[in-house]
Design an enzyme around this catalytic site. Structure first.
Site, PDB file in Angstrom:
ATOM      1  CB  CYS A  90      12.470   8.750   9.433  1.00  0.00           C
ATOM      2  SG  CYS A  90      13.526   7.977   8.557  1.00  0.00           S
ATOM      3  CE  LYS A 141      -2.339   3.204   1.902  1.00  0.00           C
ATOM      4  NZ  LYS A 141      -1.849   4.359   1.470  1.00  0.00           N
ATOM      5  CD  GLU A 199       1.661  10.834  15.505  1.00  0.00           C
ATOM      6  OE1 GLU A 199       2.283  10.604  14.553  1.00  0.00           O
ATOM      7  OE2 GLU A 199       2.571  11.545  16.473  1.00  0.00           O
ATOM      8  CB  VAL A 200      -0.381   6.038  11.046  1.00  0.00           C
ATOM      9  CG1 VAL A 200      -0.956   4.885  10.166  1.00  0.00           C
ATOM     10  CG2 VAL A 200      -1.102   7.137  10.703  1.00  0.00           C
ATOM     11  N   GLY A 201       1.598   4.131  13.061  1.00  0.00           N
ATOM     12  CA  GLY A 201       1.903   2.968  13.499  1.00  0.00           C
ATOM     13  C   GLY A 201       1.323   2.224  14.565  1.00  0.00           C
ATOM     14  CD  GLU A 251       9.148  12.689  12.124  1.00  0.00           C
ATOM     15  OE1 GLU A 251       8.038  12.041  12.161  1.00  0.00           O
ATOM     16  OE2 GLU A 251       9.951  12.029  11.403  1.00  0.00           O
ATOM     17  N   GLY A 311       6.118   4.746   8.841  1.00  0.00           N
ATOM     18  CA  GLY A 311       5.426   5.942   8.677  1.00  0.00           C
ATOM     19  C   GLY A 311       5.475   6.589   9.951  1.00  0.00           C
ATOM     20  CB  SER A 312       3.400   9.222  11.613  1.00  0.00           C
ATOM     21  OG  SER A 312       1.969   8.594  11.295  1.00  0.00           O
ATOM     22  CD  GLU A 338      12.013  -0.080  10.315  1.00  0.00           C
ATOM     23  OE1 GLU A 338      12.643   0.540  10.746  1.00  0.00           O
ATOM     24  OE2 GLU A 338      12.126  -1.507  10.403  1.00  0.00           O
TER      25      GLU A 338
HETATM   26  P1  NAD Z   1       1.598   8.457   8.023  1.00  0.00           P
HETATM   27  O1  NAD Z   1       1.896   7.503   9.105  1.00  0.00           O
HETATM   28  O2  NAD Z   1       0.678   9.426   7.837  1.00  0.00           O
HETATM   29  O3  NAD Z   1       1.498   7.403   6.644  1.00  0.00           O
HETATM   30  C1  NAD Z   1       2.092   6.426   6.342  1.00  0.00           C
HETATM   31  C2  NAD Z   1       1.199   5.391   5.614  1.00  0.00           C
HETATM   32  O4  NAD Z   1       0.280   4.781   6.240  1.00  0.00           O
HETATM   33  C3  NAD Z   1       0.617   5.838   4.338  1.00  0.00           C
HETATM   34  O5  NAD Z   1       0.694   4.963   3.196  1.00  0.00           O
HETATM   35  C4  NAD Z   1      -0.573   6.023   4.845  1.00  0.00           C
HETATM   36  O6  NAD Z   1      -1.718   6.139   3.666  1.00  0.00           O
HETATM   37  C5  NAD Z   1      -0.958   5.030   5.588  1.00  0.00           C
HETATM   38  N1  NAD Z   1      -1.914   5.130   6.767  1.00  0.00           N
HETATM   39  C6  NAD Z   1      -2.621   6.369   7.033  1.00  0.00           C
HETATM   40  N2  NAD Z   1      -3.666   6.059   8.112  1.00  0.00           N
HETATM   41  C7  NAD Z   1      -3.552   4.583   8.081  1.00  0.00           C
HETATM   42  C8  NAD Z   1      -4.381   3.998   9.016  1.00  0.00           C
HETATM   43  N3  NAD Z   1      -5.279   4.229   9.810  1.00  0.00           N
HETATM   44  N4  NAD Z   1      -4.206   2.604   8.760  1.00  0.00           N
HETATM   45  C9  NAD Z   1      -3.179   1.941   7.910  1.00  0.00           C
HETATM   46  N5  NAD Z   1      -2.467   2.795   7.171  1.00  0.00           N
HETATM   47  C10 NAD Z   1      -2.519   3.996   7.021  1.00  0.00           C
HETATM   48  O7  NAD Z   1       3.161   8.945   7.496  1.00  0.00           O
HETATM   49  P2  NAD Z   1       3.750   9.892   6.420  1.00  0.00           P
HETATM   50  O8  NAD Z   1       3.299  11.298   6.733  1.00  0.00           O
HETATM   51  O9  NAD Z   1       3.356   9.332   5.071  1.00  0.00           O
HETATM   52  O10 NAD Z   1       5.289   9.909   6.224  1.00  0.00           O
HETATM   53  C11 NAD Z   1       5.919  10.504   7.320  1.00  0.00           C
HETATM   54  C12 NAD Z   1       6.294   9.622   8.650  1.00  0.00           C
HETATM   55  O11 NAD Z   1       7.108   8.426   8.271  1.00  0.00           O
HETATM   56  C13 NAD Z   1       7.407  10.483   9.309  1.00  0.00           C
HETATM   57  O12 NAD Z   1       7.035  10.059  10.821  1.00  0.00           O
HETATM   58  C14 NAD Z   1       8.587   9.725   9.261  1.00  0.00           C
HETATM   59  O13 NAD Z   1       9.609   9.769  10.280  1.00  0.00           O
HETATM   60  C15 NAD Z   1       8.118   8.435   8.898  1.00  0.00           C
HETATM   61  N6  NAD Z   1       9.323   7.516   8.214  1.00  0.00           N
HETATM   62  C16 NAD Z   1       9.827   6.648   8.955  1.00  0.00           C
HETATM   63  C17 NAD Z   1      11.039   5.975   8.359  1.00  0.00           C
HETATM   64  C18 NAD Z   1      11.717   4.847   9.128  1.00  0.00           C
HETATM   65  O14 NAD Z   1      12.472   4.201   8.451  1.00  0.00           O
HETATM   66  N7  NAD Z   1      11.873   4.776  10.421  1.00  0.00           N
HETATM   67  C19 NAD Z   1      11.257   6.226   6.916  1.00  0.00           C
HETATM   68  C20 NAD Z   1      10.356   7.232   6.381  1.00  0.00           C
HETATM   69  C21 NAD Z   1       9.482   7.727   6.980  1.00  0.00           C
END
Ligand code: NAD
Length: 498
Positions: A302, A193, A249-251, A401, A246-247, A268
């Site tokens: 990140c 996704k 919060e969503v993690g 962040e 991702g973030s 991650e």
């Molecule tokens: P995000 O958490 O908003 O979205 C990430 C993904 O999750 C997207 O594909 C989004 O569509 C999906 N998503 C959103 N809501 C969801 C839900 N309820 N259930 C399942 N999936 C859902 O993050 P973002 O704004 O796309 O990316 C930025 C974040 O990612 C930052 O916090 C950054 O630090 C982090 N990040 C971490 C790494 C790492 O390797 N640690 C690498 C890159 C980015």
């Protein structure tokens, strides 16, 4: 529908790909529309021009994708392939990605607003990651005899089955490689996704997989919204392993959705990296590197160095050198060769960056370099200027962040205070230490409560060195090393009394 950003000299393949929208998901080797025909648009962050229409997958479509991945796994023409045969196909994929580097890089630069040369580097990294894991999987012994008295016993590693991947928008293609390469090399099938802001390179990858002969259903792509397609994937009981980047919060939501199904999950997440600069550095070189780090992909990284903790003896000198360099950074369209820093990905992200600058100053931070919106002649994109803030580490801009080209500065007296300041964070991703005293650099690197410490460098990811996050930055293992490959095999033991 406008098919491309008008001022870019696009490869014919890129123009044709964008024009072929609405771009479907890739499920079981077929390009499919959403079951309810829903679509969304993706735009060029550097100009706001619409790039393409994309199908917004629904829970029913996600279910079809997981079933396609399960069927491809059960048919065993992927999982049971000898690792060298799977390696041949993965190498073919890597070779074809490399051959089409310009195509992928144009798609990625358009969709993310990423400076073109960086997009090319991301594409190369994808190919390198696929090869790295494809080769490793051929070398690793999956069966180990156990020396146990009066028993014949061994362990053996098998792939899990369909694995789910949810990716963010900052490095869509590079992270897809980091995620799926070990899973595929280990014999699993995948459902990806991509982020709704940047789905294009992953869709193109899904189409390419079929062309190079990866069996149908091994790589499935489900573009769509996080709360719909992402949530449905995370909660799907047919997934055997889940990986989310991702973030935090969503993690948390993804981990909670995996909980009831007892699906192992790898997270991650975000970071608030510190760079600890001691008084024995080469100030000019360190300034070059810190400025490079905070402007790299417009600070949407990140593990970026977003807290600069500087020894009081070199603070003024380093600050002056950084301000002078940051003022000269060329903000511009991602395809202009003079551009050093492109746009952020969306208006939402621009407002997030500007909002933190305002809130930080409201809470008492001093603006050492103002930042704010940047104007790029002829381009109506999401541009911002680099900014520096300074003050208490309790400030919101020092704790949270921001995900933009903003660094927060504070000074320290001695090593103990430096480490204490670096460790004052809920995150635990990556920090760096800058010093010409290597004994001190090693000591400080190990004293930091993060998963990755870098010495006299920031943002480095050689294949073979595990990259992960702890605390609010992640859990469940990391990426890029042999451990990642092992994560994608389940281990079983077999025993017989003699
Ligand atoms: P995000 O958490 O908003 O979205 C990430 C993904 O999750 C997207 O594909 C989004 O569509 C999906 N998503 C959103 N809501 C969801 C839900 N309820 N259930 C399942 N999936 C859902 O993050 P973002 O704004 O796309 O990316 C930025 C974040 O990612 C930052 O916090 C950054 O630090 C982090 N990040 C971490 C790494 C790492 O390797 N640690 C690498 C890159 C980015």
């Amino acid at each position: 529908m406008a098919s491309s950003s008008s001022s870019v000299n696009l490869m014919p393949e890129v123009a044709a790909f964008l024009k072929s929208g609405p771009l479907g998901g890739v499920i079981g080797g077929k390009q499919v529309a959403a079951s309810n025909k829903a679509v969304f648009t993706t735009v060029d962050p550097g100009s706001q021009e619409v790039l393409a229409e994309v199908c917004a997958m629904q829970p029913e479509d996600v279910d079809r994708a997981v079933q396609a991945a399960a069927a491809a796994f059960a048919k065993a023409d992927w999982a049971k392939l000898p690792p060298n045969d799977r390696g041949v196909l993965l190498h073919r994929l890597a070779d074809e990605v490399e051959k089409r580097k310009t195509i992928f890089a144009q798609i990625e630069a358009l969709d993310c607003g990423k400076v073109y040369a960086q997009a090319e580097a991301d594409v190369q990294n994808f190919a390198d990651t696929i090869r790295y894991f494809a080769d490793m999987a051929q070398q690793v012994q999956r069966r180990s005899a156990l020396a146990v008295a009066r028993h014949e016993a061994w362990t053996v590693r098998h792939p899990w089955g369909p694995c789910g991947f949810i990716f963010p928008w900052n490095f869509p293609f590079l992270l897809a490689g980091w995620g799926i390469a070990p899973a595929l090399a280990a014999g699993n099938t995948v459902v990806i996704k991509p982020a709704e802001d940047t789905p294009l390179s992953t869709i193109y990858l899904g189409q390419l997989a079929k062309e190079v002969g990866i069996p149908d259903g091994v790589i499935n792509v489900i573009p769509g919204f996080g709360e719909v397609a992402g949530a449905a994937l995370a909660a799907h009981g047919g997934i055997k392993r889940m990986s989310f980047t991702g973030s935090p919060e969503v993690g948390r939501l993804v981990a909670a959705a995996c909980g009831p199904n007892l699906v192992p999950v790898k997270l991650e997440l975000g970071g608030k990296g510190a760079a600890l600069v001691f008084d024995d550095v080469d100030v000019a070189r360190t300034a070059d590197k810190l400025v490079e780090a905070i402007t790299f992909h417009t600070g949407q990284v990140c593990c970026d160095a977003t807290r600069w903790l500087i020894h009081e003896k070199v603070y003024d000198q380093l600050l002056e050198a950084c301000v002078e360099r940051l003022k000269r950074v060329v903000v511009g369209y991602q395809f202009d060769s003079a551009t050093q820093m492109g746009p952020v990905v969306s208006e939402k992200q621009r407002q997030r960056v500007l909002g933190y600058l305002e809130r930080g100053q409201d809470e008492g931070a001093e603006a050492l370099l103002e930042g704010g919106e940047a104007a790029v002649p002829g381009k109506n994109g999401f541009y911002v200027k680099p900014a520096l803030l300074a003050g208490s580490l309790d400030n919101v801009a020092a704790r949270e962040e921001i995900f933009g080209p903003v660094a927060y500065l504070a000074s320290f007296r001695d090593e103990q205070q430096a480490v204490e300041m670096a460790n004052r964070s809920d995150y635990g991703l990556a920090n760096s230490v800058w010093s010409s005293d290597l004994a001190r650099a090693h000591r400080v690197a190990e004293a930091m409560v993060v998963a990755n410490s870098w010495i006299n460098a920031h943002n480095i990811f050689p294949h073979g060195v595990p990259y992960a996050g702890i605390n609010k930055s992640g859990m469940g293992g990391g990426v890029l090393s042999i451990q990642t490959l092992f994560d994608y095999w389940r281990s079983m033991s077999v025993v017989r009394p003699l």
